[in-house]
Write an enzyme that holds these catalytic residues in place. Structure first.
Site, PDB file in Angstrom:
ATOM      1  CG  ASP A   1      -9.586   0.057   5.229  1.00 34.17           C
ATOM      2  OD1 ASP A   1      -9.378  -0.467   4.118  1.00 34.17           O
ATOM      3  OD2 ASP A   1      -8.857  -0.123   6.226  1.00 34.17           O
TER       4      ASP A   1
ATOM      5  CE  LYS B   1      -3.805  -2.476   2.173  1.00 39.10           C
ATOM      6  NZ  LYS B   1      -4.505  -2.907   3.385  1.00 39.10           N
TER       7      LYS B   1
ATOM      8  CD  GLN C   1      -3.610  -4.596   6.536  1.00 37.40           C
ATOM      9  OE1 GLN C   1      -3.694  -3.530   5.927  1.00 37.40           O
ATOM     10  NE2 GLN C   1      -4.038  -5.729   6.023  1.00 37.40           N
TER      11      GLN C   1
END
Ligand code: GUN
Length: 295
Positions: free
Chosen positions: A121, A54, A98
């Protein structure tokens, strides 16, 4: 029949080229540089490699990125404090924590703490709620990537029988919601199967489109699909390690056998994976534009 391969690598490359242009324009016209922070708690190798990918992609696109790695025994309070700090940091437009988090940290509490305007997200309940209602919001990256793959491959989803295998909050539930909406890559009839489904094969055999997101290697066999089916494989299962120490990945689909019956199929790797990261970048660029009042 041999299926046409849906290359997530190629579609992702095209979208990244568009994004790179957008980032350059934001900078040149408005002096805005999108910023992303990734927060990883612990040292899970799979999570480490996702987070590294990422950050690498962010840099390639000209997005400012910070990677914060915390020890596995970080307390929930410490993590919440860090999230609050990122909420207040004007250089940061997107915050990604994460998952999964270590067991002693309440995942929902952390996701709730993220400013919904920085929730790239799309996991905050405000964004989940807006998504379900069909309102403009950050869409979760993997489902968003699947919609783009279907759209850009010219696959007609209107009226299609779509069978989704897996009911996770990250993939199964949101893709089911998105594909039943009146939208591009939507208007489908949805069946959401899971570990308690009585006869999975009876459902998958009548599907026009199958989205396999169960997290079980080779779960979908050729006997379970009809001729001409479109198969999207979301599985990223680590089934071993190569001699050079690299993870060997398998999808949820028996690719070799199913591709002989399918009309379209995504490979693993090189299918959904590159799209997830790309849609994260799209959300981050949009977050920056919104924060600057441009979009
Ligand atoms: N873990 C697996 N997939 C994801 C994702 O899309 N976002 C985050 N934050 N964690 C994940």
């Amino acid at each position: 029949m041999g299926a046409k391969i849906i290359s997530g690598t190629e579609v992702a490359r095209a979208i990244r080229a568009e994004l790179k242009q957008e980032v350059a324009e934001l900078q040149a016209k408005h002096g805005v540089t999108p910023g992303l922070v990734t927060i990883l708690v612990g040292d899970d190798p799979a999570s480490q490699s996702y987070v590294a990918a990422k950050n690498k992609t962010a840099k390639e696109l000209g997005v400012y990125s910070e990677q914060i790695t915390l020890p596995v025994d970080t307390s929930e309070a410490e993590l919440l404090q860090l999230v609050e700090k990122c909420n207040r940091n004007a250089k940061i437009n997107g915050i990604l924590v994460q998952l999964p988090l270590p067991k002693h940290i309440n995942e929902a509490k952390v996701l709730y703490a993220i400013d919904p305007n920085k929730d790239v997200d799309g996991f905050h309940p405000v964004n989940v709620g807006k998504m379900v209602l069909g309102q403009q919001c950050f869409l979760p990256c993997t489902p968003h990537g699947i919609l783009e793959l279907l759209k850009r491959s010219g696959i007609n989803t209107t009226g299609a029988e779509v069978v989704i295998v897996g009911r996770s909050n990250i993939v199964g539930k949101p893709i089911a919601n998105l594909m039943l909406q009146k939208r591009e890559a939507g208007n489908a009839t949805i069946t959401l199967c899971h570990t308690r489904t009585r006869d999975l094969a009876a459902h998958t055999r009548r599907a026009d489109i199958i989205i396999a997101a169960a997290g079980t290697p080779n779960m979908l066999s050729a006997e379970m699909v009809k001729d001409g089916v479109v198969v999207i494989d979301v599985g990223v299962n680590r089934i071993g390690t190569s001699a050079s120490g690299k993870a060997i990945l398998a999808g949820d689909v028996d690719f070799t056998a199913v591709k002989e019956k399918a009309s379209w199929i995504t490979p693993v790797p090189g299918g959904v994976g590159p799209m997830t990261i790309t849609m994260l970048m799209k959300n981050t660029v949009w977050a920056a534009a919104r924060a600057a009042g441009i979009s």
